[in-house]
Design an enzyme around this catalytic site. Structure first.
Site, PDB file in Angstrom:
ATOM      1  N   CYS A   2     -47.523   9.269  -0.808  1.00 61.72           N
ATOM      2  CA  CYS A   2     -47.001   9.473  -2.169  1.00 61.72           C
ATOM      3  C   CYS A   2     -47.957  10.302  -3.011  1.00 61.72           C
ATOM      4  O   CYS A   2     -47.555  10.874  -4.025  1.00 61.72           O
ATOM      5  CB  CYS A   2     -46.728   8.126  -2.825  1.00 61.72           C
TER       6      CYS A   2
ATOM      7  N   GLU B 205     -31.640  24.675  -5.762  1.00 60.51           N
ATOM      8  CA  GLU B 205     -30.950  23.416  -5.474  1.00 60.51           C
ATOM      9  C   GLU B 205     -29.472  23.738  -5.219  1.00 60.51           C
ATOM     10  O   GLU B 205     -28.823  24.376  -6.044  1.00 60.51           O
ATOM     11  CB  GLU B 205     -31.141  22.451  -6.650  1.00 60.51           C
TER      12      GLU B 205
ATOM     13  N   GLY C  61     -39.092   0.578   7.395  1.00 65.52           N
ATOM     14  CA  GLY C  61     -39.432   1.862   6.771  1.00 65.52           C
ATOM     15  C   GLY C  61     -38.293   2.865   6.789  1.00 65.52           C
ATOM     16  O   GLY C  61     -37.115   2.510   6.883  1.00 65.52           O
TER      17      GLY C  61
END
Ligand code: FAD
Length: 554
Positions: free
Chosen positions: A43, A181, A282
């Protein structure tokens, strides 16, 4: 002595090893990680590129030696698990440096291989100037390239959480940044009109944001790369692909374990796969949505950690099941924090779940205390039972705290009727006597009690002047700076004196800056016998989307 084998040594794998060791001191534990690092801070990776986290070593939370010393786990890096033999309860592993292959027996196996960053199947996506960011090695490569280049143009493909974090960090590094995007908004867990706050902010920061723009091919040119888009060409120096992760399930598939409809490994609530001696946790597993009850993929670190711990507890005989997943998440985008929990409106519609909603734009703390800033809050709830279905909060300060309160309320099955009563910490630098969460609950209750009717930002384009009288209840000064359509300005303090201007044969649609003055106006007008609709989130909600749409049209 039990023998546990772990595949993957980062979020879920390392968390499992740590918890398992605390529960079973005697077990033999071997962890295989195909990369060169274990237990690193994925992260934090984007912030190393931007220089916020200066040292690469700060990203490495553990080494094989420190895990051995602290947890007595045999950690083998650069070692890939190639296959699982369920009949023998063994795995075949390959040392990627020496090429040596070996079999290891297990009593319980934990699969924590994570996901793989998706590279789209388009020409040029494998060029050396096209990067992905998944681990420390990727990050070091990107940083090296960026440091050598110093200045120039980078294109981030994908406007999800990681794409936007990377855009900010490339910008901090000194690059011109374009975000491409394909859909009409960034941050898919949010609804368009909330994501539009982020769109506007990114443009203010100088990001070239291209929505609804698809990348078709990447071609090397003399001056860098040429990106062929469905709408024209774009020249750039390098590209970061950030279009999502896919669960890594090859081992599970080859071993015949059940895979869910989403493509993730199927588990029960104790994280057992269809083989009771094999657990999984996970990004590789599918989860159940808290709101829809349907399977979904939610690749987030906190979820991986909780799943890994649940598996360890179960193996140790202390059943502690995982809960369905709310998908609570937060991201920093320049000066804004965008936070979300539960389902968004798109998901509720797709799942035919009935809902209502309110928008608010309160201050994060008392207005008289210096530095107050606006929060934008969207709350989705059931009209039938008041249950909270989702929330989205965006602002400069305090969005994370509000979403955590709303997420906790949702988890505890509190309803909108409870939110107004939550006793939340207050002093002027932190909140108001009525916190935005209290306020949101109270407004939602008013809506379900039919105390007033609402209309929304996207209804404004469709109002029929023959049936609707549109009123701007803000001050003349605010009105002069811009209003919605042909709204008539009747400020709240003048309303009683100007009642004669309200036509009796039309519905009154009224708004102010954020919904409060118009709510008070609506109370006066309803008691005078008018049918009144109040714009939820007021001019602010409408203006956010209007600004975004205008910027896109330019
Ligand atoms: P991983 O952490 O990816 O670990 C899996 C490991 O398994 C990998 O190291 C892989 O090499 C290894 N492996 C795979 N197959 C094999 C094999 N056959 N043999 C041996 N080893 C194998 N989440 C958040 O909640 N908040 C954030 O802010 C956030 N930021 C992120 C930023 C970035 C740049 C990235 C990449 C992810 C971020 N995430 C964030 C997501 C979070 O990191 C993941 O959800 C989490 O790491 C998943 O844990 P995992 O153990 O399933 O997979």
């Amino acid at each position: 002595m039990a023998k546990y084998i772990i595949v993957g040594g980062v979020a879920a794998g390392a968390a499992f090893a740590a918890k398992m060791r605390r529960l079973d001191e005697r077990a033999e534990m071997v962890l295989f990680e195909k990369g060169p690092h274990v237990s690193y801070a994925n992260c934090g990776l984007p912030y190393h590129v931007g220089g916020v986290i200066e040292k690469e070593e700060s990203l490495l939370l553990h080494t094989p030696a420190s895990l051995k010393a602290r947890m007595n786990v045999d950690v083998q890096v650069n070692t890939e698990v190639l296959s699982i033999n369920r009949a023998n309860k063994s795995v075949r592993v390959k040392n990627l440096i020496s090429g040596e292959e070996k079999d290891y027996r297990y009593d319980k196996l934990m699969l924590a291989p994570g996901g793989t960053a998706i590279r789209p199947d388009i020409p040029g996506s494998g060029l050396p100037e096209v990067f992905i960011i998944k681990d420390v090695v990727d990050t070091v490569n990107i940083k090296k390239f960026a440091d050598e280049k110093k200045r120039g143009h980078v294109t981030v493909v994908g406007g999800g959480f990681i794409g936007l974090e990377m855009a900010e960090n490339f910008h901090a590094h000194g690059f011109e940044v374009c975000v491409l995007e394909a859909s009409e908004q960034v941050l898919p867990p949010f609804d368009y009109e909330m994501a539009a706050i982020v769109h506007n902010h990114m443009r203010d920061k100088g990001i070239d944001l291209r929505l609804g723009s698809k990348l078709k091919a990447i071609v090397k040119s003399t001056s860098g790369l040429e990106l062929q888009l469905d709408k024209g060409l774009l020249h750039t120096d390098f590209v970061l692909m950030s279009i999502g992760v896919r669960p890594l399930t090859q081992l599970a598939v080859a071993a015949g374990l059940d895979i869910g409809a989403t493509g993730g490994i199927k588990t029960n609530q104790y994280m057992q796969t269809s083989d009771p001696d094999i657990y999984a946790a996970g990004d590789a597993v599918e989860v159940t949505s808290f709101v829809t009850g349907r399977p979904q993929l939610v690749p987030l670190a906190g979820i991986a950690n909780k799943q890994a711990r649940a598996a360890a507890f179960h193996i140790a005989g202390r059943a502690r099941k995982v809960y369905p997943v709310q998908g609570t998440a937060v991201v920093k985008v320049f000066d804004l924090t965008a936070a979300v929990t539960g389902s968004n409106e798109k998901t509720l519609k797709n799942n035919n779940i009935a809902y209502d909603k309110v928008y608010l734009h309160p201050l994060n703390h008392a207005g008289y205390y210096p530095g107050a800033s606006q929060l934008s809050l969207k709350l989705l709830f059931s009209r039938d039972n008041g249950c909270i279905l989702g929330a989205q909060v965006i602002g400069r300060e305090g969005a994370d705290k509000r979403i955590d309160v709303l997420s906790t309320a949702m988890f505890a099955n509190l309803t909108i009727h409870d939110l107004g009563f939550l006793e939340l910490a207050y002093a002027p630098p932190y909140s108001a006597t009525r916190d935005p969460v209290n306020f949101a609950g109270d407004v939602a209750v008013e809506v379900v009690k039919n105390a007033y009717r609402q209309f929304f930002w996207d209804d404004c384009d469709m109002l029929d002047e023959n049936k609707v009288f549109l009123v701007d209840a803000r001050s003349p000064g605010e009105y002069k700076k811009g209003t919605i359509g042909k709204a008539v300005n009747i400020p709240l303090p003048e309303i009683r004196a100007r009642l004669g201007e309200f036509p009796r044969d039309k519905d009154i649609y009224i708004f102010c800056l954020s919904g409060l003055r118009s709510y008070v106006s609506a109370r006066i007008l309803s008691q005078e016998g008018f049918t009144v609709y109040n714009l939820s989130g007021g001019y602010t909600s409408w203006e956010i989307a209007d600004r975004d749409r205008k910027a896109r049209a330019d």
